[in-house]
Design an enzyme around this catalytic site. Structure first.
Site, PDB file in Angstrom:
ATOM      1  N   ARG A   4     -23.355 -31.395 -20.603  1.00  0.00           N
ATOM      2  CA  ARG A   4     -24.755 -30.997 -20.702  1.00  0.00           C
ATOM      3  C   ARG A   4     -24.860 -29.569 -21.212  1.00  0.00           C
ATOM      4  NH1 ARG A   4     -26.299 -35.148 -21.682  1.00  0.00           N
ATOM      5  NH2 ARG A   4     -24.097 -35.653 -21.634  1.00  0.00           N
ATOM      6  N   GLN A  16     -19.957 -42.307 -20.414  1.00  0.00           N
ATOM      7  CA  GLN A  16     -21.114 -41.843 -19.651  1.00  0.00           C
ATOM      8  C   GLN A  16     -21.694 -42.946 -18.782  1.00  0.00           C
ATOM      9  OE1 GLN A  16     -23.846 -38.910 -21.509  1.00  0.00           O
ATOM     10  NE2 GLN A  16     -22.770 -39.412 -23.395  1.00  0.00           N
ATOM     11  N   GLU A  30     -28.561 -46.957 -24.490  1.00  0.00           N
ATOM     12  CA  GLU A  30     -27.965 -46.793 -23.155  1.00  0.00           C
ATOM     13  C   GLU A  30     -27.219 -48.066 -22.738  1.00  0.00           C
ATOM     14  OE1 GLU A  30     -30.835 -43.812 -20.813  1.00  0.00           O
ATOM     15  OE2 GLU A  30     -31.799 -45.721 -21.186  1.00  0.00           O
ATOM     16  N   THR A  50     -29.981 -40.318 -30.513  1.00  0.00           N
ATOM     17  CA  THR A  50     -31.396 -40.663 -30.663  1.00  0.00           C
ATOM     18  C   THR A  50     -31.849 -40.457 -32.100  1.00  0.00           C
ATOM     19  OG1 THR A  50     -31.685 -39.918 -28.396  1.00  0.00           O
ATOM     20  CG2 THR A  50     -33.675 -40.336 -29.655  1.00  0.00           C
TER      21      THR A  50
END
Length: 748
Positions: A608, A250, A220, A32
DNA sequence: GTTGCGCAGATTTTT
DNA sequence: TCTGCGCAAC
């Protein structure tokens, strides 16, 4: 603009503004940050007008994050910059160009549930038994077609041809499309294919957008389907400045139409494309990143990235074997208590599970420990009956062709228009080719013309009142009154509020509260919009279901692994990591491709964690009414031994634990032996062996020192007491098996 | 219209 | 075992 805060690859990703670029951004690689910098660079250095940039993502979460960061970083006015989701972008285009497709710009967007209601009605009408062909199957079929980018009238490609083979389903699809069109409604998939249809049928419209958007960015990217791929290809054809960012590792939504071919084929579509890999991870410890990389490297369907990190070595991953699901929950609760005692705040802790059903045991444990928690994406607010009811009122106001919405509220609250009357009205509407509401209007206008329907006085007056209420609110809308004002009017004058207030049950009170909350949602929407209106509000709540949170409250986060994508937490607990659960039994049935997706999912979960990753599994678990012995997930065996510590957790003494075990074994012995029990039996034996192993002096995972070979880790233990044998993995990678009573072993 | 029974099915769910 | 549903009966 200073780009020193970026690493070399990130900087490249920012500077290569022209021509097609694919950025493969690994987990935690500052994706990002890079994207935001790229847009900022376009605006500030290349002096591109914000109006000419389109940034699309799949989720509102990602879009919001990007927007917020841009607002903070950029000096240029970001107002006209489009950072949205595919669906919101397409809805905007469709509303603007609605007339081309024979829609009106106030069309309704149907969510999955509403689509299924339409399908149900079609199945019923055709006399198809729902057991024979479930609405879900039909919905999946239609969705699949739309995900491929198919719409009525388009020449079929090979992918679509396979679908068209099923004549019956294809027929239902066509009828479904017709019904949606009659209702001036579009479903999720139809938002995308609608724009594709528009672009193909009206090249001049396409050209307008192609020229407008000089720079197109897609975030994405691994989650995009074929239809969306087609859309961005078309949009970026003139300037060819298409930048896609994604991570094939992912990709966890293939069952939703995400097509990994979009990543794997990118370079064949754009031979001149530049490929940039962001491989440095800034999030997790070395142990976590290396372990996760090892796991994901087993997948075949990938472009191949090698993640690395400068971060600390970090703690070992903890794999904790628990006696049962209850013990597992107790363990997590206890561990969180320890963390809190060490000064960790609850918001830094998350618990992930493969499916929602597993949140319950953890919730119980957290309640017991009195730790506040939030379950992310439990029951959806907008799925509640009372909310859907009120939304249906608003929908009829906005779109009088939305007969589905009207059917929902015509007798809610009960006003005497039962099934029989409704059937009569519907038939008449079909006969006159009117929508249900249009018919009601006609009846109110000239009741004499509808004598043949022989509607009771009660029905007539109910219809009269409903039509008037809707019409009055429609007038308010044209006069630009606020949506909250209209909502209040609808709520009060429909009698809905009154009925709920009369309901003194707990449920009734809860419903009133929810309606209050809907009111605040509308108010909040009004504050955030320049020109708030009902159409926009309705669109926002169907396309963006995230309910605003209480914000900074300190609580543990509970969510599915899917829900965790894009997030990070210092302390992560991954629970229920058992074969048949994770990977799920379904994926095991389907085969290796599905298994790879499960592995990606597991990879997402692992990555994560920033500081500490704890993976738990239960030897036995109460599932579907019986005790299941699934055994540890195969993914656990894919983590190399040097990255984890294998612990055993039980409540009570070891002895008690073992006794317990024998008992459940005996219990089983007395039970009947159906065919399923073969499998069951084997698992039991395995589990019993495991339990025994944990009574040993050298349980799996424990560290030892061998007089000759040095330090090592116990991989497996078998036998007890005098017969105990251990398999040990030594530091140099050598594996050896010893009889404990003879081997010169010591605990490390 | 609501209540209750029986039966099947029970991953994930960004939009 | 729990849930959600479709359908039948009050």
């Amino acid at each position: 603009m200073n780009l020193d805060f970026l690493n070399e690859s990130q900087r490249q990703a920012v500077l290569m503004t022209d021509g097609p670029v694919m950025i493969l951004a690994g987990a935690g690689s500052g994706k990002t940050r890079t994207l935001v910098a790229r847009i900022q660079y376009l605006l500030e250095e290349k002096r591109v007008s914000p109006y000419q940039i389109l940034a699309v993502t799949f989720s509102n979460k990602a879009a919001r994050e990007m927007r917020e960061r841009l607002a903070v970083n950029t000096s240029v006015n970001v107002g006209t910059l489009q950072v949205t989701t595919f669906h919101a972008f397409c809805a905007k285009v469709l509303r603007m160009e609605a007339t081309y497709l024979g829609l009106s710009k106030n069309f309704t967007i149907y969510d999955d549930g509403e689509s299924q209601s339409i399908i149900k009605a079609i199945l019923t009408k055709r006399g198809i038994n729902q057991k024979e062909l479930s609405p879900y199957t039909v919905a999946a079929f239609i969705d699949g077609l739309k995900n491929l980018g198919y719409y009525m009238g388009l020449a079929r490609n090979a992918d679509v041809e396979k679908y068209a083979e099923d004549k019956r389903l294809f027929d239902i699809f066509m009828e479904y499309e017709a019904e949606l069109h009659r209702s001036n409604a579009v479903d999720f998939g139809g938002l995308i294919t609608g724009v594709l249809n528009l672009f193909r049928s009206y090249p001049e419209v396409l050209q307008k957008y192609q020229q407008k958007f000089k720079y197109v960015l897609v975030d994405e990217y691994q989650d995009t389907n074929r239809a969306q791929f087609d859309l961005i290809l078309q949009l970026s054809q003139t300037h060819r400045n298409l930048c896609v960012v994604g991570d094939e590792d992912q990709s966890i939504y293939s069952w939703r139409g995400a097509d990994i071919r979009n990543i794997l084929d990118y370079e064949s579509v754009f031979p001149e494309a530049k490929l940039i890999k962001l491989e440095q991870n800034y999030r997790s410890s070395k142990k976590i990143i290396e372990a996760a990389s090892e796991v994901i490297s087993r997948n075949l369907a990938r472009k191949g990235k090698q993640m690395w990190t400068d971060n600390d070595e970090g703690e070992e991953i903890r794999i904790v074997e628990c006696r049962d699901d209850k013990a597992e929950a107790d363990f997590v609760g206890q561990q969180i208590r320890h963390l809190v005692q060490e000064g960790v705040s609850l918001k830094d802790i998350a618990v992930f599970y493969r499916n929602n059903a597993h949140s319950r045991t953890i919730e119980d444990a957290l309640r017991k420990e009195k730790f506040p928690y939030r379950v992310v994406a439990g029951i959806k607010f907008y799925d509640r009956k009372e909310i859907k009811d009120m939304i249906s009122y608003m929908r009829v106001v906005v779109n009088k062709k939305d007969s589905l919405a009207l059917t929902r509220i015509i007798n809610t609250p009960a006003r005497g228009v039962g099934a029989t009357s409704l059937r009569k009205l519907e038939d008449e509407a079909v006969r006159l080719q009117l929508s249900l509401f249009e018919l009601l209007e006609k009846i109110v206008e000239s009741p004499a013309e509808f004598k043949h329907l022989s509607l009771s006085g009660k029905v007539q007056s109910a219809v009269y009142q409903l039509v008037h209420l809707i019409q009055e609110v429609q007038v308010l809308e044209t006069q630009n009154h606020s949506p909250s004002f209209s909502y209040e009017k609808l709520l009060n004058e429909s009698g809905y509020y009154e009925v709920l207030r009369a309901d003194k049950s707990y449920e009734g009170a809860a419903r009133l509260e929810n309606l209050e909350e809907l009111m605040s949602a509308i108010k909040q929407f009004e504050d955030s919009e320049n020109e708030p209106n009902m159409v926009k509000f309705l669109e926002t709540i169907t396309l963006d279901t995230t309910v605003s949170e209480d914000g900074s409250t300190d609580q543990v986060s509970l969510m599915t692994v899917h829900g965790s994508k894009g997030l990070e937490y210092p302390y992560v607990f991954l629970i229920g990591i058992e074969e048949n659960i994770f990977p799920s039994y379904k994926s095991l049935e389907v085969g290796p491709v599905a298994l790879e997706e499960e592995r990606r999912l597991f990879y997402v979960a692992m990555t994560r964690a920033m500081k500490q990753l704890t993976i738990t599994f239960a030897q036995s678990r109460l599932l579907w009414g019986s005790i299941k012995f699934n055994g540890p997930s195969q993914f656990l065996h894919e983590i190399p031994a040097q990255y984890y510590r294998w612990d055993f957790f039980q409540t009570g003494s070891k002895k008690a634990q073992f006794d317990n075990y024998s008992q459940s074994y005996d219990d089983w012995d007395q039970s009947n032996h159906s065919s399923d029990d073969q499998v069951f039996y084997k698992e039991k034996v395995y589990q019993t062996k495991k339990a025994v192993a944990n009574l040993s002096n050298y349980p799996s995972g424990s560290k030892i020192v061998h007089a000759l070979y040095g330090e090592g880790t116990v991989l497996d233990t078998e036998g007890l007491g005098q017969d105990e044998k251990v398999t040990i993995l030594f530091r140099d990678g050598v594996r050896k098996k010893f009889m404990v009573k003879f081997a010169p072993l010591q605990k490390a």
